[in-house]
Design an enzyme around this catalytic site. Structure first.
Site, PDB file in Angstrom:
ATOM      1  N   CYS A 125      39.270  39.157  63.518  1.00  8.89           N
ATOM      2  CA  CYS A 125      39.366  39.850  64.800  1.00  8.89           C
ATOM      3  C   CYS A 125      40.693  39.537  65.477  1.00  8.89           C
ATOM      4  CB  CYS A 125      38.242  39.387  65.705  1.00  8.89           C
ATOM      5  SG  CYS A 125      36.629  39.474  64.950  1.00  8.89           S
ATOM      6  N   ARG A 139      45.756  43.400  60.706  1.00  5.26           N
ATOM      7  CA  ARG A 139      44.713  42.441  60.319  1.00  5.26           C
ATOM      8  C   ARG A 139      43.428  43.127  59.884  1.00  5.26           C
ATOM      9  NH1 ARG A 139      45.195  37.302  62.772  1.00  5.26           N
ATOM     10  NH2 ARG A 139      42.984  37.270  63.219  1.00  5.26           N
ATOM     11  N   TRP A 179      36.432  42.578  63.503  1.00  6.12           N
ATOM     12  CA  TRP A 179      36.198  42.653  62.051  1.00  6.12           C
ATOM     13  C   TRP A 179      34.813  42.050  61.860  1.00  6.12           C
ATOM     14  CZ3 TRP A 179      38.169  43.892  57.220  1.00  6.12           C
ATOM     15  CH2 TRP A 179      37.753  43.113  56.134  1.00  6.12           C
ATOM     16  N   ASN A 233      36.764  35.292  68.579  1.00  6.97           N
ATOM     17  CA  ASN A 233      37.110  35.318  67.151  1.00  6.97           C
ATOM     18  C   ASN A 233      36.388  34.170  66.476  1.00  6.97           C
ATOM     19  OD1 ASN A 233      38.908  37.332  67.515  1.00  6.97           O
ATOM     20  ND2 ASN A 233      40.714  36.195  66.844  1.00  6.97           N
ATOM     21  N   GLY A 234      36.001  34.349  65.217  1.00  4.43           N
ATOM     22  CA  GLY A 234      35.383  33.249  64.484  1.00  4.43           C
ATOM     23  C   GLY A 234      33.880  33.424  64.383  1.00  4.43           C
ATOM     24  N   GLU A 274      43.058  37.088  34.647  1.00  5.47           N
ATOM     25  CA  GLU A 274      43.464  37.320  36.032  1.00  5.47           C
ATOM     26  C   GLU A 274      44.963  37.034  36.211  1.00  5.47           C
ATOM     27  OE1 GLU A 274      42.449  38.811  38.495  1.00  5.47           O
ATOM     28  OE2 GLU A 274      43.442  37.954  40.234  1.00  5.47           O
ATOM     29  N   LYS A 281      47.559  39.847  37.504  1.00  6.54           N
ATOM     30  CA  LYS A 281      48.384  39.656  38.707  1.00  6.54           C
ATOM     31  C   LYS A 281      49.841  39.923  38.360  1.00  6.54           C
ATOM     32  CE  LYS A 281      46.288  39.681  41.192  1.00  6.54           C
ATOM     33  NZ  LYS A 281      44.921  39.846  41.583  1.00  6.54           N
ATOM     34  N   GLU A 308      50.494  43.740  37.681  1.00  7.21           N
ATOM     35  CA  GLU A 308      50.365  44.549  38.899  1.00  7.21           C
ATOM     36  C   GLU A 308      51.602  44.498  39.783  1.00  7.21           C
ATOM     37  OE1 GLU A 308      46.213  44.586  41.098  1.00  7.21           O
ATOM     38  OE2 GLU A 308      46.843  42.585  40.580  1.00  7.21           O
ATOM     39  N   HIS A 341      43.530  35.790  15.648  1.00  2.00           N
ATOM     40  CA  HIS A 341      42.988  37.054  15.116  1.00  2.00           C
ATOM     41  C   HIS A 341      43.866  38.246  15.477  1.00  2.00           C
ATOM     42  CE1 HIS A 341      39.433  34.982  13.768  1.00  2.00           C
ATOM     43  NE2 HIS A 341      39.317  34.439  14.964  1.00  2.00           N
ATOM     44  N   LYS A 362      44.715  49.897  47.622  1.00  2.45           N
ATOM     45  CA  LYS A 362      43.902  48.720  47.961  1.00  2.45           C
ATOM     46  C   LYS A 362      42.421  48.982  47.702  1.00  2.45           C
ATOM     47  CE  LYS A 362      43.162  44.614  49.416  1.00  2.45           C
ATOM     48  NZ  LYS A 362      43.419  43.603  48.393  1.00  2.45           N
TER      49      LYS A 362
HETATM   50  C1  F6R Z   1      43.726  43.450  41.598  1.00  7.08           C
HETATM   51  C2  F6R Z   1      42.967  44.287  42.478  1.00  7.08           C
HETATM   52  C3  F6R Z   1      42.026  45.278  41.896  1.00  7.08           C
HETATM   53  C4  F6R Z   1      40.663  45.163  42.601  1.00  7.08           C
HETATM   54  C5  F6R Z   1      39.712  46.275  42.104  1.00  7.08           C
HETATM   55  C6  F6R Z   1      38.335  46.142  42.730  1.00  7.08           C
HETATM   56  O1  F6R Z   1      44.586  42.595  42.281  1.00  7.08           O
HETATM   57  O2  F6R Z   1      43.091  44.197  43.673  1.00  7.08           O
HETATM   58  O3  F6R Z   1      41.886  45.102  40.526  1.00  7.08           O
HETATM   59  O4  F6R Z   1      40.138  43.905  42.340  1.00  7.08           O
HETATM   60  O5  F6R Z   1      40.235  47.524  42.408  1.00  7.08           O
HETATM   61  O6  F6R Z   1      38.404  46.237  44.104  1.00  7.08           O
HETATM   62  P1  F6R Z   1      37.208  45.772  45.018  1.00  7.08           P
HETATM   63  O7  F6R Z   1      37.089  44.291  44.888  1.00  7.08           O
HETATM   64  O8  F6R Z   1      37.597  46.191  46.409  1.00  7.08           O
HETATM   65  O9  F6R Z   1      35.981  46.463  44.522  1.00  7.08           O
END
Ligand code: F6R
Length: 608
Positions: A2, A27, A74, A98-99, A481, A485, A488, A504, A603
Site C-alpha cells: 500500500c 507499487r 494492495w 500499511n502492513g 530457474e 532468468k 529472459e 546423456h 508480466k
Molecule cells: C519468469 C516469469 C514467468 C512467470 C510465468 C507465470 O521470470 O516471470 O515465467 O513466472 O509467466 O506467471 P504467474 O506466476 O503470474 O502465473
C-alpha cells in the site's frame, strides 16, 4: 504494498494527496481513497481500481480542505472493493494503514463484544475503532493513538486524523516505512519518498517504535512509550525515477534485495516456534488437503520451477505422491483426477490464462484446488477452494524473483503443516526446521553480500553465447530457474539440466567457451555432482560453482567459486537462487538489455 500520503498546510489537500499517490502507482494497488477536513468534518472519498476513478469521483463530489490523508491499497485482508479501501472511519477517527495487524481477529472480536460495528473486512478498521474508543475515554489524539498502538501486533505504519483536531495528523511506524517531508509552513508524511519529492527534499525518517505529531509549523517525534526523540532532517538527492526504485538502478535489483523482508512477510504470524508447528488459518476449512492421496502441482514459467521444488519437498516430508505439470499441458491432456487428488496451482499474478484453465479442468473432474498466489482476490485465487497468499508485495519487474522465493517459502510452510497433521514429523525435527526458516532471511542477506563478487564474474562471462546450469535433486529446478532468468533478461541461450543427465546429451556442448554453472550444496548427492563437475572440467568447460562447502579441491577445478551460507538441505534451493538472480541481473546490465521490461515478455500472461 500500500501507499500512504498525508498533508498539513494551506493548499488544496485533495489535489496534493492524489498527485502524491500517483507517484506511488508503480507499487501496484487495487483501490484508493482520500480524506480531508471539509466544512468542519472529515470527508472521505474512495474508489475501486485506478486513481483515475478516484479523480473522477472527486470531480463529481469534490472535497475541500488543506489537511488530509490518502492511500492506495494492495489487498491483504479482504478483497479489493470500495468498502475495504482506506481511509477507514470509526466515530471521529479516520485511519490509513500499511502492513498487517496479526492479532486483528482477536481485536475485532473484542471490539464487537463492546458493541463496535465494522463496515469492512480489513485489519485496518480495528485501528480506527481502538483509537476512537480511547478518544471517547477522553484521551487526546496522540495519547489515544499511543494507547491503541500498544494493543497491535504485526508490522504497520499508520496515519490518524481526529475530527476535533483539524490542524494535525499523527503518524506511527512499526516495521514498514514512514517518511516525513518538511516544507515551508506545510508538512507531509508518506510511506515512500517519491510521494513527496515534488514538494520537498528535506525529510525525516521515523524508526520502528516511533510516532510523530505533524502540524503546519511543527513535527514532534516521540517513541511509542512517549519519550521525546530528537532527529536531524536529511536532504535527499534522488530524482523522482530513482526514488521510485528505492535508489536501485532497476526494479529487478530492488526486488532481489527485498527478498529477506518478503520472506519475513510470508512467514509472519504463521510459524509457531514453541509448538513446532505452522498456522495456516486459511486451510482450516480444507481437510481434503490433509487427507490428499495425490497432489498435482500446476503452474507456468518460474512458478512451475517453484512447483518442482515443492514436489521434492512435499513428497519428502508428507509422503504424498506428487507430480508437476505446466498449465498449458495439464489443460489439454485429459488428466487423471481420482478421488483424493488435489491440485495445487502456483501463480504470482493469479491471472495466468493457462494456470487458470488448469484450475477449471481440475474442478470439472471433481478435484479440490489450493492456490498459492501473490495477488489477493485475483482470478485464480477466486476460483480455488483455498488460497495461501505469499504476501511478497507487488512485483514490478517482469522477471520473477521475490515471488519465486516466497512461493518456495509457502511450500516449506505447507509441507510442515501437512506433515504435522499427518503425524509424520516429530516435535524436535519440526522445531529444527522452523528455527532454520526463522534464520532464512538472515542467510539471504549473507547471499546478497556476494553481490560485488558476482558482478565481477558477470562481466567476465557476459560475452558468452550460451550457458549450461547443472543441479541435482531438489536443486535441479534451481538450475532451470537460473537458466530461465538468464535467457529472459540477457537474451543469452541457457539450459538447465539435472547434473546426472549431462552424460546423456548435453555433454556434447561442453568446450572452452561454455560457462557451466554448477549448484553444489553439501547434501546427500554432493559426491555425485562433484563427479559431474569433473566431467565438465576434463572437457574444458568454464565452471562457476555455487556451494555452501568451499574447499581447496573446488578452487582447483572451478574457475569461480561463489560461497553461500549453509542451512537445512531442504532450504538450500532458496539460498542457491540468490546468486543466480544476481548473476543474470549483472550479465543483463553488462549487455545493456532492458532489464525490467525484457523484449517480448509480459508480466501477466492472460492469453493462451
Ligand atoms: C519468469 C516469469 C514467468 C512467470 C510465468 C507465470 O521470470 O516471470 O515465467 O513466472 O509467466 O506467471 P504467474 O506466476 O503470474 O502465473
Amino acid at each position: 504494498m500500500c501507499g500512504i500520503i498525508g498533508y498539513v498546510g494551506d493548499r488544496d489537500a485533495a489535489f496534493i494527496l492524489v498527485q502524491g499517490l500517483k507517484r506511488l502507482e508503480y507499487r501496484g494497488y487495487d483501490s484508493a481513497g482520500v480524506a480531508t477536513f471539509h466544512d468542519g468534518r472529515i470527508a472521505i472519498r474512495r474508489a475501486l481500481g485506478k486513481l483515475s476513478n478516484l479523480e473522477n469521483l472527486l470531480r463529481e463530489d469534490p472535497i475541500s480542505g488543506s489537511v488530509g490523508i490518502g492511500h492506495t491499497r494492495w489487498a491483504t485482508h479482504g478483497r479489493p472493493s470500495e468498502q475495504n479501501a482506506h481511509p477507514h472511519r470509526a466515530g471521529r477517527i479516520v485511519v490509513i494503514h500499511n502492513g498487517i495487524i496479526e492479532n486483528y481477529l482477536e481485536l475485532r472480536a473484542a471490539l464487537q463484544s463492546r458493541g463496535r460495528r465494522f463496515s469492512s473486512e480489513t485489519d485496518t478498521e480495528v485501528i480506527s475503532h481502538l483509537v476512537d474508543e480511547c478518544v471517547q475515554d477522553g484521551l487526546d489524539l496522540v495519547a489515544a493513538s499511543r494507547k491503541a498502538i500498544a494493543q497491535l501486533q504485526g508490522s504497520f505504519s499508520i496515519v490518524v486524523m481526529h475530527e476535533d483536531c483539524p490542524d494535525r495528523l499523527v503518524a506511527a511506524k512499526s516495521a514498514t516505512p514512514i517518511v516525513i517531508g518538511l516544507g515551508d509552513s506545510e508538512n507531509f508524511v508518506a510511506s515512500d519518498i517519491p510521494a513527496i519529492l515534488d514538494h520537498t527534499r528535506k525529510v525525516l525518517f521515523l524508526e520502528d517504535g516511533e510516532m510523530a505529531e505533524i502540524s503546519r509549523h511543527e513535527v514532534k517525534v516521540t517513541t511509542f512509550a512517549g519519550e521525546p526523540v530528537v532527529r536531524e532532517a536529511r536532504t535527499v538527492a534522488w530524482d523522482p525515477v530513482t526514488a521510485q526504485k528505492g535508489g536501485y538502478r532497476h526494479f529487478l535489483l530492488k526486488e532481489i534485495h527485498e527478498q529477506p523482508q518478503a520472506i519475513i512477510d510470508t512467514m509472519r504470524g504463521r510459524l509457531l516456534q514453541e509448538k513446532a508447528d505452522v498456522s495456516l488459518d486459511e486451510l482450516a476449512a480444507a481437510p481434503w488437503l490433509v487427507n490428499a492421496q495425490r497432489i498435482v502441482l500446476v503452474a507456468c514459467g518460474t512458478a512451475w520451477h517453484a512447483c518442482l521444488v515443492g514436489k521434492y519437498f512435499l513428497e519428502q516430508i508428507t509422503r504424498i505422491p506428487a507430480e508437476v505439470d505446466y498449465g498449458s499441458e495439464f489443460r489439454y491432456r485429459n488428466p487423471v483426477v481420482e478421488p483424493g487428488t488435489v491440485l495445487i496451482v502456483v501463480s504470482q499474478s493469479g491471472e495466468t490464462a493457462d494456470t487458470l484453465a488448469a484450475v477449471e479442468a481440475a474442478r470439472e473432474r471433481g478435484a479440490k484446488v489450493l492456490a498459492i498466489c501473490n495477488v489477493v482476490d485475483s482470478s485464480i485465487a477466486r476460483r480455488a477452494d483455498a488460497v495461501v497468499y505469499t504476501h511478497a508485495g507487488p512485483e514490478i519487474s517482469v522477471a520473477s524473483t521475490k515471488a519465486f522465493t516466497t512461493q518456495l517459502t509457502v511450500f516449506y510452510l505447507l509441507g510442515l503443516y501437512l506433515a504435522r497433521r499427518r503425524q509424520l514429523i516429530d516435535h524436535d525435527a519440526a522445531h529444527a526446521l522452523i528455527t532454520d526458516l526463522v534464520n532464512l532471511p538472515k542467510r539471504i542477506e549473507e547471499c546478497l553480500e556476494r553481490e560485488r563478487a558476482i558482478e565481477k564474474i558477470a562481466k567476465k562471462y557476459g560475452d558468452a553465447k550460451s550457458f549450461l546450469y547443472l543441479g541435482r535433486g531438489i536443486n535441479y529446478p534451481i538450475a532451470l530457474e537460473g537458466a530461465l532468468k538468464l535467457k529472459e533478461i540477457s537474451y543469452i541461450h541457457a539450459e538447465g539440466y539435472a547434473a546426472g543427465e549431462m552424460k546423456h546429451g548435453p555433454i556434447a556442448l561442453i568446450n572452452e567457451s561454455l560457462p557451466v554453472v554448477v549448484l553444489l550444496p553439501k547434501d546427500g548427492v554432493y559426491g555425485k555432482t562433484l563427479s559431474n563437475m569433473k566431467e565438465v572440467e576434463s572437457r574444458g568447460g568454464r565452471i562457476i560453482v555455487i556451494t555452501d562447502a568451499p574447499s581447496p579441491e573446488l578452487e582447483d577445478i572451478a574457475w569461480e567459486v561463489i560461497q553461500i551460507p549453509t542451512s537445512n538441505p531442504s532450504l538450500l534451493p532458496l539460498l542457491l537462487t540468490i546468486p543466480l538472480q544476481l548473476l543474470a541481473y549483472y550479465i543483463a546490465v553488462y549487455r545493456g538489455s532492458d532489464v525490467d521490461m525484457p523484449r517480448n515478455l509480459a508480466k501477466s500472461v492472460t492469453v493462451e
